[in-house]
Design a protein around this motif. Structure first.
Motif, short mmCIF file in Angstrom:
data_model
loop_
_atom_site.label_atom_id
_atom_site.label_comp_id
_atom_site.label_asym_id
_atom_site.label_seq_id
_atom_site.Cartn_x
_atom_site.Cartn_y
_atom_site.Cartn_z
N VAL A 258 50.50 62.84 28.33
CA VAL A 258 50.69 61.41 28.09
C VAL A 258 52.02 61.13 27.41
N GLU A 259 52.44 62.00 26.49
CA GLU A 259 53.71 61.78 25.79
C GLU A 259 54.88 61.86 26.76
N SER A 262 54.93 58.79 28.95
CA SER A 262 55.39 57.61 28.22
C SER A 262 56.91 57.61 28.06
N VAL A 276 58.48 55.00 21.83
CA VAL A 276 57.27 55.73 22.21
C VAL A 276 56.59 56.25 20.96
N ASP A 277 55.27 56.06 20.88
CA ASP A 277 54.49 56.52 19.74
C ASP A 277 53.18 57.11 20.27
N VAL A 278 53.22 58.41 20.60
CA VAL A 278 52.09 59.08 21.24
C VAL A 278 51.67 60.29 20.41
N ASP A 279 50.36 60.45 20.23
CA ASP A 279 49.86 61.64 19.54
C ASP A 279 50.26 62.89 20.32
N GLY A 313 52.46 53.57 23.45
CA GLY A 313 51.79 54.55 22.60
C GLY A 313 50.49 55.03 23.20
N ALA A 314 49.92 56.04 22.57
CA ALA A 314 48.62 56.58 23.01
C ALA A 314 47.96 57.26 21.83
N ARG A 315 46.63 57.22 21.85
CA ARG A 315 45.85 57.81 20.76
C ARG A 315 44.49 58.22 21.30
N ILE A 323 45.82 54.33 25.97
CA ILE A 323 47.26 54.21 26.20
C ILE A 323 47.59 52.73 26.09
#
Length: 417
Positions: A258-259, A262, A276-279, A313-315, A323
């Motif tokens: 996912v990162e 993104s 971008v703010d992805v875990d 982002g995603a979490r 997402i």
């Protein structure tokens, strides 16, 4: 083609017509049993009529009507005239017996499911049965004129309903034909437009990379590239629309980082206002191209209708992954939120908006076993795609390994399509 007007209303759905007739027979049976209390000396004929009604009710629900043409249900009308006449004679009240109401209902049923010719053919049979029942009953002879009027009224009701149904069916056929034409036109345009757009995009990229390009032309080239990208996205959305509606959408299931996805979307959207703010290490089972398309549509929507910065982002969220794409604009007015994901939604008033982007996102998200929702932020809006970490839908429909494909005909696509 639109069906001829004299036969359009005869092309009814036989099972539905039979079920409706069965309900009328059932109501008639109940009322015949109830009438025994008021005319106990006619108990036996009323019991026979009620038993016949119940038998016909069972028959109408059990016979395989789908195998036969719609006109086959017209035979039920003959049974109805006989039973109505028998009830009129048994109760002995003519119009006041209440059987006249069923006479009208029977012709209304014929108007819904059969042609004008069939109604007119049944009229003398029904009239004879009813009038004879009035004559041989104990009803006063002055009710005979009322019975004649009732027959004329019931036949007229049937003809009026038949005419209305016939016109509605003709209009529906026109709409269906227009929808077929629209679908063929959109598919052809989308296919034919994408090839030249790809060439144009390539040429614009070469021009933009030319160090000798005059500075005053660079904004124009960049604007042309954006509009070309927008046309490409629109063509893709139109193709997806037709694939979903035709049950031909294919998903290429893979484990997606996912990162990384993104970051790719942020580059496609361009500009320094996209972050971008992805875990870290977050993966999801999805079609990477379709997932990218969903996020690009949300990002483009955020840039067009919101204000920077735009955050992709995603979490983790329980057994799934969220997402999201957030902007920092004025947000979506409460009155417009129920229509956000509808097809051809143009509530924003933006002339550049086609009204397919968010609708396509929802279709693709649901095809993945997830969904997309809007959440109000402070400030701005947040659109959230929720997908399973490992889609049960994907694993159930494919062998292990990347690249396996699943047909859209087997996917949980909503009926609104």
């Amino acid at each position: 083609m639109v069906a001829p007007l004299d036969t359009a209303s005869s092309e009814a759905d036989a099972p539905r017509a039979a079920r409706q007739a069965g309900l009328l027979f059932l109501i008639s049976a109940v009322l015949s049993l109830a009438a025994i209390a008021s005319v106990p000396d006619r108990r036996d004929p009323l019991l026979v009529i009620a038993a016949t009604d119940l038998t016909l009710t069972v028959v109408t629900f059990l016979l395989p009507w789908r195998r036969w043409p719609a006109r086959s249900t017209a035979g039920l009308a003959l049974a109805a005239w006989t039973l109505i006449g028998g009830s009129t004679w048994a109760i002995g009240g003519g119009i006041g017996s209440g059987s006249g109401a069923f006479f009208v209902l029977a012709f209304a049923w014929m108007g819904l499911h059969h042609s004008r010719r069939m109604i007119l053919a049944n009229a003398p049979v029904a009239a004879s049965t009813y009038l004879v029942a009035v004559l041989v009953s104990d009803a006063p002879r002055q009710l005979l004129l009322g019975a004649v009027l009732l027959v004329s009224f019931a036949v007229s009701i049937g003809l009026i309903i038949e005419g209305r149904v016939r016109r509605l069916k003709a209009a529906r056929e026109v709409i269906v034909e227009e929808q077929r034409w629209r679908a063929a036109l959109m598919t052809t345009l989308a296919h034919d437009v994408r090839s030249p757009l790809t060439t144009i995009e390539g040429v614009l990229e070469i021009i933009a990379d030319d160090a000798d390009l005059p500075a005053h032309l660079r904004p124009l080239v960049a604007a042309a590239a954006r509009q070309t990208s927008r046309l490409t996205t629109l063509a893709t959305n139109l193709l997806d629309l037709e694939r979903v509606e035709g049950g031909k959408l294919l998903l290429d299931w893979q484990d997606v980082d996912v990162e990384k996805l993104s970051q790719q979307v942020a580059e496609l959207l361009g500009g320094t206002d996209v972050s971008v703010d992805v875990d870290s290490g977050l993966t999801v089972r999805a079609d990477p191209m379709r997932l990218q398309q969903m996020v690009v549509n949300l990002g483009t929507n955020a840039q067009r209708h919101g204000k920077p910065p735009v955050v992709i982002g995603a979490r983790s969220a329980g057994a799934g992954v969220e997402i999201f794409v957030r902007d920092h604009g004025d947000g979506v007015p409460a009155a417009d939120r129920p229509q956000l994901f509808q097809r051809l939604n143009r509530t924003d008033g933006n002339p550049e908006s086609v009204g397919l982007g968010l609708w396509i996102v929802r279709l693709l998200a649901q095809a993945h076993g997830g969904d997309v929702v809007h959440r109000a932020a402070d400030p701005g809006s947040e659109f959230v795609i929720t997908l399973p970490v490992l889609s049960n839908l994907a694993t159930a429909q494919q062998p292990s390994g990347d690249g396996a494909r699943a047909s859209g005909a087997d996917l949980p696509v909503p009926g609104s399509v």
